[in-house]
Design an enzyme around this catalytic site. Structure first.
Site, PDB file in Angstrom:
ATOM      1  N   LYS A   1      -1.515  -4.198   1.997  1.00 17.41           N
ATOM      2  CA  LYS A   1      -2.679  -3.616   3.045  1.00 17.41           C
ATOM      3  C   LYS A   1      -2.564  -3.920   4.033  1.00 17.41           C
ATOM      4  CE  LYS A   1      -6.733  -4.634   0.693  1.00 17.41           C
ATOM      5  NZ  LYS A   1      -6.104  -6.360   0.441  1.00 17.41           N
TER       6      LYS A   1
ATOM      7  N   GLY B   1      -2.888   8.617   4.403  1.00 18.57           N
ATOM      8  CA  GLY B   1      -2.047   8.503   5.255  1.00 18.57           C
ATOM      9  C   GLY B   1      -1.443   7.442   4.712  1.00 18.57           C
TER      10      GLY B   1
ATOM     11  N   CYS C   1       3.195   4.117   2.730  1.00 19.01           N
ATOM     12  CA  CYS C   1       3.140   4.158   1.724  1.00 19.01           C
ATOM     13  C   CYS C   1       2.881   5.408   0.431  1.00 19.01           C
ATOM     14  CB  CYS C   1       2.024   2.997   0.227  1.00 19.01           C
ATOM     15  SG  CYS C   1       2.939   1.272   1.535  1.00 19.01           S
TER      16      CYS C   1
ATOM     17  N   LYS D   1       5.001   9.139   0.591  1.00 19.02           N
ATOM     18  CA  LYS D   1       6.322   8.554   0.836  1.00 19.02           C
ATOM     19  C   LYS D   1       5.917   8.375  -0.672  1.00 19.02           C
ATOM     20  CE  LYS D   1       7.766   4.732   1.684  1.00 19.02           C
ATOM     21  NZ  LYS D   1       8.461   4.163   0.630  1.00 19.02           N
TER      22      LYS D   1
END
Length: 433
Positions: free
Chosen positions: A152, A258, A261, A264
């Site tokens: 994260k 957003g 990771c 996409k």
């Protein structure tokens, strides 16, 4: 162990510093001479809490080095990690050109048995391609593995040092044994290593991100319904999350997700499924809901002013896609700013870390300010996009004095509506009736 990490982006730097801190000798290499020059000067090119300290500590101890000598790093390593970017191509698929280029370089520099582990997020079947590319250039034995990261941003060091799980995928027994040995010190208190085939490991990464994104989009969709019904999505979220089968994480409504990771990876997963003749309808819906959600804050601002934003000043708090990072990739703040500018508003933006990353995108179309209160000065509206700690409990009396018209748009539902309305603010959040 002697490790080489190819790629000094977010994943490569965190992994390299983390492995070095556990006593391994790690060479982080990159073809970007400018990036390596900065790292050799002690400059960390990304903002991640604690990463600069960890890099400095292990560099000083001689366990962590930076270089453009990719070939030398490969030859000296027992395990080579591929940690290069896999951005979205025009058709939504993952661009694997950098991964394949690294595989070719590895093959040309093999000098004995090595484990080649892909940390980059890659579509299912990439490990097979990497293995085939390496095999074309060497007769030395080797093992290929998929070892996806689950970091994260903003808490990556803790995630790497104390992983909730380690996924190792390979069809090579020796590679599995080497990687298990490497990760054993990280999971001493309990065995959290999940060994499987390479394709299963690659799918695990995409499945994890897609499921988390699904929870976010579901709550965002539900939040819009809550507004129409006069319900409070925060009350709903807490009650739903109290069910142990569901849990409270990733149920916070907001302006859309957003980052590097989720967007996409969802796109790549959809593309992979289509290539196999399968339509991931749920994941497609997650993507569409998120695209719509990024325009919600801008729509609220325009609606509040009856579409007349010419001459209006809007302060924007938060530009990074989440707190504790300077990463603006796919940030909902970018969509909000574009919507506001298109409607004729003047935008005054603040972020503790990400301003310099946003500046090249908008240039002088946006005014960037050094303090969060400067963003509110003379503003007709103030929109919170990223929930940095300093935005959670600001001096609202001061903000009310600074603003021309005290209108607040809380994109993260972190403020108390009743308190703010009592102070004389007009307030709206996400999914609060």
């Amino acid at each position: 162990m002697q490790l080489a990490v190819i790629g000094t982006g977010y994943v490569g730097l965190v992994a390299g510093a983390g492995f070095a801190d556990f006593g391994n000798d790690v060479a982080c290499v990159d073809v970007d001479e400018g990036k390596i020059a900065r790292l050799l000067r002690g400059e960390v090119p990304i903002y991640e809490p604690g990463l600069d300290t960890l890099i400095a500590k292990n560099t000083k101890a001689g366990r962590l080095s930076f270089s453009t000598d990719v070939a030398g790093a490969i030859q000296n390593a027992e395990v080579v990690f591929i940690a290069v970017g896999t951005p979205s191509a025009a058709d939504g698929s993952a661009d694997l050109s950098a991964v394949y280029a690294v595989a070719e370089t590895i093959g040309k520099n093999m000098n004995g048995f090595k484990v080649v582990a892909t940390k980059s997020t890659v579509p299912v079947g990439t490990a097979d391609q990497v293995e085939a590319i390496i095999a074309r250039h060497t007769t030395h034995p080797f093992g290929v593995a998929s070892n996806p990261e689950f970091l994260k941003e903003g808490d990556a060091i803790n995630d790497f040092m104390k992983p909730d799980r380690v996924v190792i995928g390979s069809n090579n027994t020796r590679a599995l044994e080497v990687l298990r040995s490497l990760y054993d010190p990280f999971v001493r208190t309990s065995d959290r290593i999940h060994a499987m085939g390479a394709r299963s490991a690659e799918l695990t990464k995409y499945a994890s991100n897609a499921l988390l994104a699904t929870r976010i989009s579901f709550m965002n969709d539900l939040a819009l319904l809550a507004e129409k019904l006069g319900a409070d999505i925060d009350r709903v979220r807490k009650a739903v999350g109290a069910d142990p089968r569901i849990g409270p994480k990733f149920l916070f409504p907001g302006p859309g997700f957003g980052g590097s990771c989720f967007p996409k990876d969802i796109s790549a997963l959809i593309h992979t499924a289509r290539a196999m003749g399968h339509d991931l309808e749920v994941v497609r819906a997650v993507e569409e809901v998120n695209k719509r959600q990024k325009h919600v804050l801008g729509s609220k601002v325009k609606q509040h002013f009856d579409g007349a934003l010419a001459g209006r000043v809007v302060g924007v708090w938060g530009l990074a896609f989440k707190p504790q990072t300077d990463d603006i990739r796919e940030s909902p703040a970018l969509t909000l700013i574009e919507d506001l500018l298109e409607a004729g508003a003047t935008v005054r933006a603040h972020d503790p870390q990400a301003i310099e990353n946003v500046r090249p995108l908008f240039g002088d179309r946006v005014t960037y300010v050094d303090t969060m209160y400067a963003a509110a000065e003379g503003a007709d509206a103030l929109a919170l996009v990223t929930e940095w700690h300093e935005y959670r409990r600001p001096d609202f009396h001061r903000i009310k004095r600074l603003m021309r018209t005290p209108s607040l748009f809380d994109g993260r539902n972190i403020w108390d509506p009743e308190d703010l309305r009592a102070l004389g603010f007009w307030y709206t959040g996400i999914g609060r009736g």
